[in-house]
Each structure stands twice: as C-alpha cells, then as structure tokens.
Design a protein around this motif. Sequence first.
Motif, PDB file in Angstrom:
ATOM      1  N   THR A 142       4.355   1.293  -2.845  1.00 40.23           N
ATOM      2  CA  THR A 142       5.144   0.973  -4.696  1.00 40.23           C
ATOM      3  C   THR A 142       5.853   2.363  -4.317  1.00 40.23           C
ATOM      4  O   THR A 142       6.933   2.241  -4.804  1.00 40.23           O
ATOM      5  N   MET A 143       5.576   3.604  -3.458  1.00 39.91           N
ATOM      6  CA  MET A 143       6.455   5.124  -3.464  1.00 39.91           C
ATOM      7  C   MET A 143       7.507   4.037  -2.717  1.00 39.91           C
ATOM      8  O   MET A 143       9.018   4.563  -2.979  1.00 39.91           O
ATOM      9  N   THR A 199       8.884   1.042  -2.650  1.00 40.63           N
ATOM     10  CA  THR A 199       9.801   0.253  -3.273  1.00 40.63           C
ATOM     11  C   THR A 199      10.619   1.144  -4.798  1.00 40.63           C
ATOM     12  O   THR A 199      11.927   0.807  -4.848  1.00 40.63           O
ATOM     13  N   ASP A 200       9.765   1.650  -5.140  1.00 40.60           N
ATOM     14  CA  ASP A 200      10.112   2.261  -6.195  1.00 40.60           C
ATOM     15  C   ASP A 200      11.295   3.305  -5.994  1.00 40.60           C
ATOM     16  O   ASP A 200      12.555   3.258  -6.418  1.00 40.60           O
ATOM     17  N   ARG A 201      11.414   3.613  -4.905  1.00 35.42           N
ATOM     18  CA  ARG A 201      12.806   4.639  -4.083  1.00 35.42           C
ATOM     19  C   ARG A 201      13.983   3.119  -3.228  1.00 35.42           C
ATOM     20  O   ARG A 201      14.778   3.559  -3.326  1.00 35.42           O
ATOM     21  N   LEU A 242      14.287   0.017  -5.149  1.00 30.36           N
ATOM     22  CA  LEU A 242      15.569  -1.107  -5.392  1.00 30.36           C
ATOM     23  C   LEU A 242      16.641  -0.121  -6.060  1.00 30.36           C
ATOM     24  O   LEU A 242      16.604   0.851  -6.248  1.00 30.36           O
ATOM     25  N   GLU A 261       5.875  10.835   1.862  1.00 32.42           N
ATOM     26  CA  GLU A 261       6.905  10.648   0.080  1.00 32.42           C
ATOM     27  C   GLU A 261       8.315  11.504   1.203  1.00 32.42           C
ATOM     28  O   GLU A 261       9.258  11.167   0.077  1.00 32.42           O
ATOM     29  N   ASP A 300      12.085  10.635   0.760  1.00 28.14           N
ATOM     30  CA  ASP A 300      12.665  11.386  -0.017  1.00 28.14           C
ATOM     31  C   ASP A 300      14.235  10.792   0.716  1.00 28.14           C
ATOM     32  O   ASP A 300      15.109  11.467   0.572  1.00 28.14           O
ATOM     33  N   SER A 328      15.202   7.458   1.077  1.00 26.71           N
ATOM     34  CA  SER A 328      16.553   7.394   0.222  1.00 26.71           C
ATOM     35  C   SER A 328      17.621   7.844  -0.696  1.00 26.71           C
ATOM     36  O   SER A 328      18.124   7.729  -1.582  1.00 26.71           O
TER      37      SER A 328
END
Length: 311
Positions: A100-101, A103-105, A107, A190, A194, A197
Amino acid sequence: MQKKLGLISVAAVSLLAACNGAQEDEATETNEPVEIEEGNGGFLWKVEHGDTEVYLQGTIHVGREDFYPLNPQTEDAYDAADVVLPEVDLVNADISAFETMMTDRALLADDTTLDELISDEAYEQLEAILTDNGVPVELFQGFEPWFVENMLFAFTIQDSDVEESAGVEEYFLSRAVEDEKEIRELESIEAQFDVLSGFSMETQVQMLENSLATFDEADEELEAMADMWVDGDTEGLESLWDELEDSDVDNEYAYELNEVRNEDMASTIDEILQEDSGQTYFVIVGSMHLVAEPSIVSILEEEGYTVNFIY
C-alpha cells in the motif's frame, strides 16, 4: 543505471565497498595488521568505542547460492554479533502495508499518464520490454517513472543468473531469525520509498529513459557487478559510481540516494557507539554506502572514530 540499485537500495529490489588498493594501504599504515583468509565476498570494517563493537559489512542485494558461506572474517563477525542492523527490516515487515505504501507513492497525480512524460522512443522501448514479459504497457500508464524503472530492474534480475533470494541481506537476516538475534533497522521501508518517490520528475524521467536505453545489456552488467562483489573488486565498484556521477543524470539522484542516507545511517551508528551498551553489532548495507564518498566509513572517521579494515 538499474544495476546501481543492487548496491544502494533494499526497497528498490524488494531490495557494494572494500578497502583494497589505496584505502587498504592506508589501513595497513594506521591500523593493526590483520591476517587475511580468502573466501567469498569482502568489504568488512570494524569500529569500536568503549566495550561496544560495530562491524560494517558491505553487501549486494542480489546474489548466487554459491556465494555462501562467505569469507571467515565476515562469518565470524556475524557469529559474534548480538544485534543485526540491515538498512530495513524486511523480516518483520507488514507486506500488505508495504504494498500500500509503495502504491500510494507510485501513482501519478492529476490524470497524468506515463506516455506524456517520457519520449515516444522510450515508450516504444518500454512497450516492447513489457510485451516480452507478458505485461500490457497500459498497466503502467498511471505510475511514476521511478516505479517503472524498479520494475525493469526486477525483469533484469529474472533475465540474469543472480537472484534476490540469494542476496546477502536475505542470507544474514534468515540466519538472524534462526539464531534469535535481535534485528534493528538503520532506516525504514517508508524512508526508502520517500527517497525513491521524492526525486523530481525530470530526474525520474532521465533515470527511466536511461534504463530503457541500456536494458538489453543490464543483465550482463548485473552479473558482472555480482562478480565484482564476490571477488572484492574495489576498483570495479568505484568505477560504477564514477560512471553514474559522470553521466548526464541529475546530481539529485546520487545525492539523495547515497549521500543523504549515508549521513543518516552513520549518525545512527554513532549513537549506538556512544550509547556503549557493550554489545556487538553487525551492520549490513549496500556496499556503495561504504565506498561512495562521503561514505559511512569516512563520515565515522570524520567524527573521530578509527575504522579498521578487516577484509
């Protein structure tokens, strides 16, 4: 540039350096001489403060089964350790949260599509590679270039004779679980995402287009990099970093992915040394973090520590 990811980012592949040559000469002059035993792999240093010992093991995030066991110095350093410190703790990671982490970054925002960001030639190259791997290019239209580049690296691993499951971190972390050693991460998944991304879109596009242009040779380059690591070829590893820094890729990549992280990881190691728990720590990080300046080794030396080359 894909091959560099095997040297500097665990998150990138789910995800080298030594002290030979001039660095080795310096260690011989300033440190106690050590008896070298031959074996697989290399790139091991040791730093002490009070009753606390920290081993710094440069790794590669992919590998081959015949890498193991590693050289006696490295195996002994692991055996002596109370605590194992990888870049990130993938053993205890929540995989669903991890996905999830990521994918969130990954898109793209504002209905932007990948074909609008990269050149027509690069998009055609991407479509051909994905088609060869049974993946429709449309599935990647909504993803940022950094994510697509990492997918290309995954394809490169599949095409090569190295495996992520045979990586050095995986080797030691699996053993640490069996041996019930404490595992403490230097960074976090994370934080790594960061960084990946967080590059400017210009840098992301440069990196992806370069990886697409060199994709056909990437598997052989990755295999050569694995050979450099297991042979302890410091000059070869340094040439890889020089190649990156001399390329037309934005300096943001080298600075954020290596220099900033080296400062942060060295700071954590400094805190451990100053805490002086009396324990022995075994740090396992991509080898470029120990060779590309400013490296973790040189940063600790600047802080006043004597960092001894072991292997």
